[in-house]
Enzyme design. Structure first.
Site, PDB file in Angstrom:
ATOM      1  N   ASN A  10       0.875  -1.183   0.000  1.00  0.00           N
ATOM      2  CA  ASN A  10       0.000   0.000   0.000  1.00  0.00           C
ATOM      3  C   ASN A  10       0.911   1.231   0.000  1.00  0.00           C
ATOM      4  OD1 ASN A  10      -1.771   2.058   0.570  1.00  0.00           O
ATOM      5  ND2 ASN A  10      -2.302   1.329   2.628  1.00  0.00           N
ATOM      6  N   TRP A  11       0.980   1.877  -1.157  1.00  0.00           N
ATOM      7  CA  TRP A  11       1.906   3.014  -1.274  1.00  0.00           C
ATOM      8  C   TRP A  11       1.386   4.269  -0.586  1.00  0.00           C
ATOM      9  CZ3 TRP A  11       3.831   2.878  -7.121  1.00  0.00           C
ATOM     10  CH2 TRP A  11       4.477   1.645  -7.339  1.00  0.00           C
ATOM     11  N   LYS A  12       0.107   4.245  -0.212  1.00  0.00           N
ATOM     12  CA  LYS A  12      -0.523   5.419   0.432  1.00  0.00           C
ATOM     13  C   LYS A  12      -0.315   6.660  -0.445  1.00  0.00           C
ATOM     14  CE  LYS A  12      -0.119   3.150   4.853  1.00  0.00           C
ATOM     15  NZ  LYS A  12      -0.006   3.253   6.291  1.00  0.00           N
ATOM     16  N   HIS A  96      -9.298   0.860   5.055  1.00  0.00           N
ATOM     17  CA  HIS A  96      -7.988   1.028   5.696  1.00  0.00           C
ATOM     18  C   HIS A  96      -8.145   1.941   6.919  1.00  0.00           C
ATOM     19  CE1 HIS A  96      -3.932   2.423   6.444  1.00  0.00           C
ATOM     20  NE2 HIS A  96      -3.556   1.268   5.931  1.00  0.00           N
ATOM     21  N   GLU A  98      -6.614   4.401   7.929  1.00  0.00           N
ATOM     22  CA  GLU A  98      -6.543   5.848   7.668  1.00  0.00           C
ATOM     23  C   GLU A  98      -7.859   6.346   7.066  1.00  0.00           C
ATOM     24  OE1 GLU A  98      -2.826   5.430   5.622  1.00  0.00           O
ATOM     25  OE2 GLU A  98      -1.986   4.855   7.562  1.00  0.00           O
ATOM     26  N   GLU A 168      -5.069  -5.208  10.747  1.00  0.00           N
ATOM     27  CA  GLU A 168      -4.040  -4.193  10.953  1.00  0.00           C
ATOM     28  C   GLU A 168      -4.326  -3.439  12.247  1.00  0.00           C
ATOM     29  OE1 GLU A 168      -2.159  -2.880   6.997  1.00  0.00           O
ATOM     30  OE2 GLU A 168      -4.070  -1.854   7.141  1.00  0.00           O
ATOM     31  N   GLY A 174       2.612   2.176  10.781  1.00  0.00           N
ATOM     32  CA  GLY A 174       3.503   3.317  10.597  1.00  0.00           C
ATOM     33  C   GLY A 174       4.246   3.714  11.860  1.00  0.00           C
ATOM     34  N   SER A 214       3.639  -2.199  10.288  1.00  0.00           N
ATOM     35  CA  SER A 214       5.093  -2.233  10.444  1.00  0.00           C
ATOM     36  C   SER A 214       5.720  -3.568  10.041  1.00  0.00           C
ATOM     37  CB  SER A 214       5.499  -1.839  11.869  1.00  0.00           C
ATOM     38  OG  SER A 214       5.082  -0.510  12.142  1.00  0.00           O
ATOM     39  N   GLY A 235       2.931  -1.159   4.268  1.00  0.00           N
ATOM     40  CA  GLY A 235       2.945   0.258   3.927  1.00  0.00           C
ATOM     41  C   GLY A 235       4.360   0.722   3.637  1.00  0.00           C
ATOM     42  N   GLY A 236       5.006   1.312   4.647  1.00  0.00           N
ATOM     43  CA  GLY A 236       6.326   1.923   4.470  1.00  0.00           C
ATOM     44  C   GLY A 236       7.335   1.055   3.721  1.00  0.00           C
TER      45      GLY A 236
HETATM   46  P1  PGA Z   1       3.012   0.232   7.628  1.00  0.00           P
HETATM   47  O1  PGA Z   1       1.517   0.398   7.037  1.00  0.00           O
HETATM   48  O2  PGA Z   1       3.565  -1.037   7.034  1.00  0.00           O
HETATM   49  O3  PGA Z   1       3.749   1.462   7.165  1.00  0.00           O
HETATM   50  O4  PGA Z   1       2.871   0.154   9.099  1.00  0.00           O
HETATM   51  C1  PGA Z   1       0.680  -0.702   6.877  1.00  0.00           C
HETATM   52  C2  PGA Z   1      -0.628  -0.255   6.316  1.00  0.00           C
HETATM   53  O5  PGA Z   1      -1.113   0.819   6.686  1.00  0.00           O
HETATM   54  O6  PGA Z   1      -1.241  -0.949   5.475  1.00  0.00           O
END
Ligand code: PGA
Length: 256
Positions: A10-12, A96, A98, A168, A174, A214, A235-236
């Site tokens: 997930n590149w956000k 998600h 967010e 998650e 994050g 993470s 994500g990251g």
């Molecule tokens: P993260 O994000 O790996 O940066 O913690 C995961 C996600 O939000 O899908």
């Protein structure tokens, strides 16, 4: 029933057109054409087309990070499932944390998106997870069960083959704090039990449940080694070719 690992990036709201295309091309090269892990990446909407182009011929699927629950029409600023399909998208991340906590999406809205995506032929990754204070208050099972139950309302047994659930925990996203493999496994097993109640043992055994929060190259292996963890939503670490490719490799090494 053995569940094939599914690793999604997930590149956000990250990358530019140039860096996104370079990332996709780098991943296509690093991940190669053979393997048993299903892989996908979800770039920002505006880069779906060029990233899809860069992924052409690879085994990495194109995903979107969100979508509208309505058909095309007067919904300024939103993107429909038809548009996503038109852009080559195969799967969409919905609910998600967010979207839930920054943009205020409710379980009911997320459910409408899930139903719409599936009825229009997109695969759905339904994200669920508790806040830190909910975990500390012992509320994780209730919160997550509610999100799964409402998120899947009206989704038939047959349609469940196009659904992945991503657990998650919000406190792990994050933050660099990962749920321990045992903590994650416990919730994954609870979700699988719930799927058996909502559907049947076949759906429970066949539905993939990704862990997210993470996930990095150096912790992916111990998470994926858990019996009810069927992949990762990253994500990251999905923004770095070597990190993401190493997470996919961990899945290949542990392939069931
Ligand atoms: P993260 O994000 O790996 O940066 O913690 C995961 C996600 O939000 O899908």
């Amino acid at each position: 029933m053995s569940r094939r690992f599914y690793i999604a990036g997930n590149w956000k709201m990250n990358t530019s057109r140039e860096s996104g295309v370079a990332l996709a091309a780098g991943l296509a090269k690093a991940i190669g054409s053979g393997g048993s892990v299903e892989v996908g990446v979800a770039p920002p909407f505006v880069y779906l087309l060029p990233v899809g182009e860069a992924l052409r011929g690879s085994r990495i699927g194109l995903m979107a990070q969100n979508m509208c629950c309505e058909d095309d029409g007067a919904f300024t600023g939103d993107i429909s499932s038809r548009m996503l399909k038109d852009a080559g998208v195969a799967a969409v991340i919905l609910g998600h944390s967010e979207r839930r906590h920054v943009f205020g999406e409710s379980d009911e809205l997320i459910n409408r998106k899930v139903v719409k995506a599936l009825s229009d032929g997109l695969k759905a990754v339904l994200c669920v997870g508790e806040l830190l204070e909910e975990r500390q208050a012992g509320g994780t099972p209730d919160v997550v069960s509610q999100q799964v139950k409402i998120g899947l309302e009206g989704v038939s047994r047959a349609a469940m083959s196009d659904v992945t659930i991503a657990y998650e925990p919000v406190w792990a996203i994050g933050t660099g704090v990962t749920a321990s493999p045992d903590q994650a496994q416990e919730v994954h097993a609870m979700i699988r039990g719930l799927l058996e109640n909502l559907y049947d043992a076949g759906v429970a055994a066949g539905t993939r449940i990704q862990y997210g929060g993470s996930v990095k190259a150096d912790n992916a292996r111990e998470l994926l080694a858990q019996p009810d963890i069927d992949g990762a939503l990253v994500g990251g670490a999905s923004l770095k070719v070597d990190q993401f490719a190493a997470i996919v490799q961990a899945g290949e090494d542990l392939s069931r």
